[in-house]
Design an enzyme around this catalytic site. Structure first.
Site, PDB file in Angstrom:
ATOM      1  N   ARG A 104       1.242  -1.336  -0.074  1.00  0.00           N
ATOM      2  CA  ARG A 104      -0.138   0.261  -0.029  1.00  0.00           C
ATOM      3  C   ARG A 104       0.645   1.094   0.010  1.00  0.00           C
ATOM      4  NH1 ARG A 104      -4.106   1.550   5.363  1.00  0.00           N
ATOM      5  NH2 ARG A 104      -2.387   1.763   5.903  1.00  0.00           N
ATOM      6  N   THR A 108      -0.700   7.732  -0.777  1.00  0.00           N
ATOM      7  CA  THR A 108      -2.294   7.176  -1.826  1.00  0.00           C
ATOM      8  C   THR A 108      -3.377   6.552  -0.795  1.00  0.00           C
ATOM      9  OG1 THR A 108      -1.311   5.759  -2.940  1.00  0.00           O
ATOM     10  CG2 THR A 108      -0.888   7.994  -3.852  1.00  0.00           C
ATOM     11  N   ASP A 200       0.813  -2.354  12.834  1.00  0.00           N
ATOM     12  CA  ASP A 200       1.083  -2.711  11.460  1.00  0.00           C
ATOM     13  C   ASP A 200       1.356  -3.790  11.658  1.00  0.00           C
ATOM     14  OD1 ASP A 200       2.955  -3.346   9.000  1.00  0.00           O
ATOM     15  OD2 ASP A 200       3.012  -1.409   8.049  1.00  0.00           O
ATOM     16  N   ASP A 203       4.801  -5.165   9.493  1.00  0.00           N
ATOM     17  CA  ASP A 203       5.986  -5.226  10.247  1.00  0.00           C
ATOM     18  C   ASP A 203       6.274  -5.910  11.974  1.00  0.00           C
ATOM     19  OD1 ASP A 203       7.410  -2.924   9.167  1.00  0.00           O
ATOM     20  OD2 ASP A 203       6.531  -1.334   9.985  1.00  0.00           O
TER      21      ASP A 203
HETATM   22  C1  PRP Z   1      -1.105  -3.997   4.701  1.00  0.00           C
HETATM   23  C2  PRP Z   1      -2.097  -5.226   5.112  1.00  0.00           C
HETATM   24  C3  PRP Z   1      -3.139  -5.160   3.756  1.00  0.00           C
HETATM   25  C4  PRP Z   1      -3.335  -3.300   3.178  1.00  0.00           C
HETATM   26  C5  PRP Z   1      -4.336  -3.424   3.857  1.00  0.00           C
HETATM   27  O1  PRP Z   1      -0.040  -4.529   4.367  1.00  0.00           O
HETATM   28  O2  PRP Z   1      -1.436  -6.457   5.193  1.00  0.00           O
HETATM   29  O3  PRP Z   1      -2.240  -5.793   3.083  1.00  0.00           O
HETATM   30  O4  PRP Z   1      -1.798  -3.070   4.185  1.00  0.00           O
HETATM   31  O5  PRP Z   1      -4.657  -2.198   3.970  1.00  0.00           O
HETATM   32  P1  PRP Z   1      -5.773  -1.489   2.708  1.00  0.00           P
HETATM   33  O6  PRP Z   1      -6.943  -2.317   2.584  1.00  0.00           O
HETATM   34  O7  PRP Z   1      -5.309  -0.715   3.186  1.00  0.00           O
HETATM   35  O8  PRP Z   1      -4.969  -1.971   0.849  1.00  0.00           O
HETATM   36  P2  PRP Z   1       1.011  -3.440   3.791  1.00  0.00           P
HETATM   37  O9  PRP Z   1       0.664  -2.588   2.079  1.00  0.00           O
HETATM   38  O10 PRP Z   1       1.914  -2.564   4.784  1.00  0.00           O
HETATM   39  O11 PRP Z   1       2.189  -4.461   3.161  1.00  0.00           O
HETATM   40  P3  PRP Z   1       2.837  -5.627   3.997  1.00  0.00           P
HETATM   41  O12 PRP Z   1       2.105  -7.227   3.992  1.00  0.00           O
HETATM   42  O13 PRP Z   1       3.982  -5.768   2.815  1.00  0.00           O
HETATM   43  O14 PRP Z   1       3.277  -5.107   5.569  1.00  0.00           O
HETATM   44  N1  URA Z   2      -2.254  -2.262   7.050  1.00  0.00           N
HETATM   45  C1  URA Z   2      -1.284  -2.332   8.610  1.00  0.00           C
HETATM   46  O1  URA Z   2      -0.646  -3.172   8.858  1.00  0.00           O
HETATM   47  N2  URA Z   2      -2.264  -1.940   9.827  1.00  0.00           N
HETATM   48  C2  URA Z   2      -3.479  -1.608   8.928  1.00  0.00           C
HETATM   49  O2  URA Z   2      -4.077  -1.050  10.521  1.00  0.00           O
HETATM   50  C3  URA Z   2      -3.838  -0.857   8.331  1.00  0.00           C
HETATM   51  C4  URA Z   2      -3.096  -1.193   7.010  1.00  0.00           C
END
Ligand code: PRP
Ligand code: URA
Length: 209
Positions: A104, A108, A200, A203
């Protein structure tokens, strides 16, 4: 419209509380997400089709049941979805696994796709898309669209925590997809994080920051 099911099994709720706790470190967080993945998979697979077969027991021949049709496909959304994958595979070890890589954009909040690798016969399989967080719903919606563009027709979405905004987005974009959550939280904050949420997920699973 696809159904929204919040899986309120006491074990799921208890473990989710520990997952949310900011004091829970990476090792315990990972183990708990794995365990909840298994418990949620148990609930989600309740309606899998069965067929009748004959089984020879040590005593006699009996009519019994086994799963029918193609094996399932598990689709973790990279990277946090990986944290739930093994939990599902504990119950369904013969499932095929496809990966959709999305992150994400922090400014944006739009999903950016960077990797897709799927089993060749996804159009014949029931697919469970897994990702701990359904926030704006942009990532899950894009992942589901990516699967549909490649022929998938039977898709469920399984997340630990959803925000109302994310649920609405999936219901609007993909009204054929059932959504399974361990909790439906209150809202998103100004940074697009789920409130109260768990922070997160990626993380916390992988110890990055
Ligand atoms: C996080 C989570 C989802 C997304 C949710 O991933 O694991 O995939 O955000 O957010 P959204 O519903 O607003 O799209 P992230 O983009 O942080 O990537 P990662 O899994 O690599 O940490
Ligand atoms: N992605 C995450 O990992 N946590 C949130 O709360 C939203 C998006």
């Amino acid at each position: 419209m696809g159904e929204l099911k919040v899986l309120d099994h006491p074990l799921i709720q208890h473990k989710l509380t520990m997952i949310r706790d900011h004091r829970t470190g990476t090792k315990a967080f990972r183990e708990l997400v794995d365990e909840v993945g298994t418990l949620m998979a148990f609930e989600i697979t309740r309606d899998l089709p069965l067929e009748e077969v004959d089984v020879q027991t040590p005593v006699t021949t009996a009519k019994a049941y086994r799963l029918s049709g193609k094996k399932l496909g598990i689709i973790p959304i990279l990277r946090a979805g990986l944290g739930m994958m093994d939990g599902v595979l504990n119950l369904i070890p013969a499932a095929k696994v496809g990966h959709v890589g999305l992150y994400r954009d922090p400014k944006t909040l739009e999903p950016v796709e960077y990797y897709v690798k799927l089993p060749s016969d996804i159009h014949e399989r029931e697919l469970i898309v897994v990702d701990p967080m359904l926030a704006t719903g942009g990532s899950a919606s894009a992942a589901i669209q990516s699967l549909k563009d490649r022929g998938a027709v039977n898709i469920k979405l399984m997340c630990l925590i959803g925000a109302p905004e994310g649920v609405k987005r999936i219901q609007q974009d993909h009204d054929d997809v059932d959504i399974y959550l361990a909790a439906l939280d209150e809202k998103l904050n100004e940074k697009g994080y789920i409130v109260p949420g768990l922070g997160d997920a990626g993380d916390r699973l992988f110890g990055t920051k």
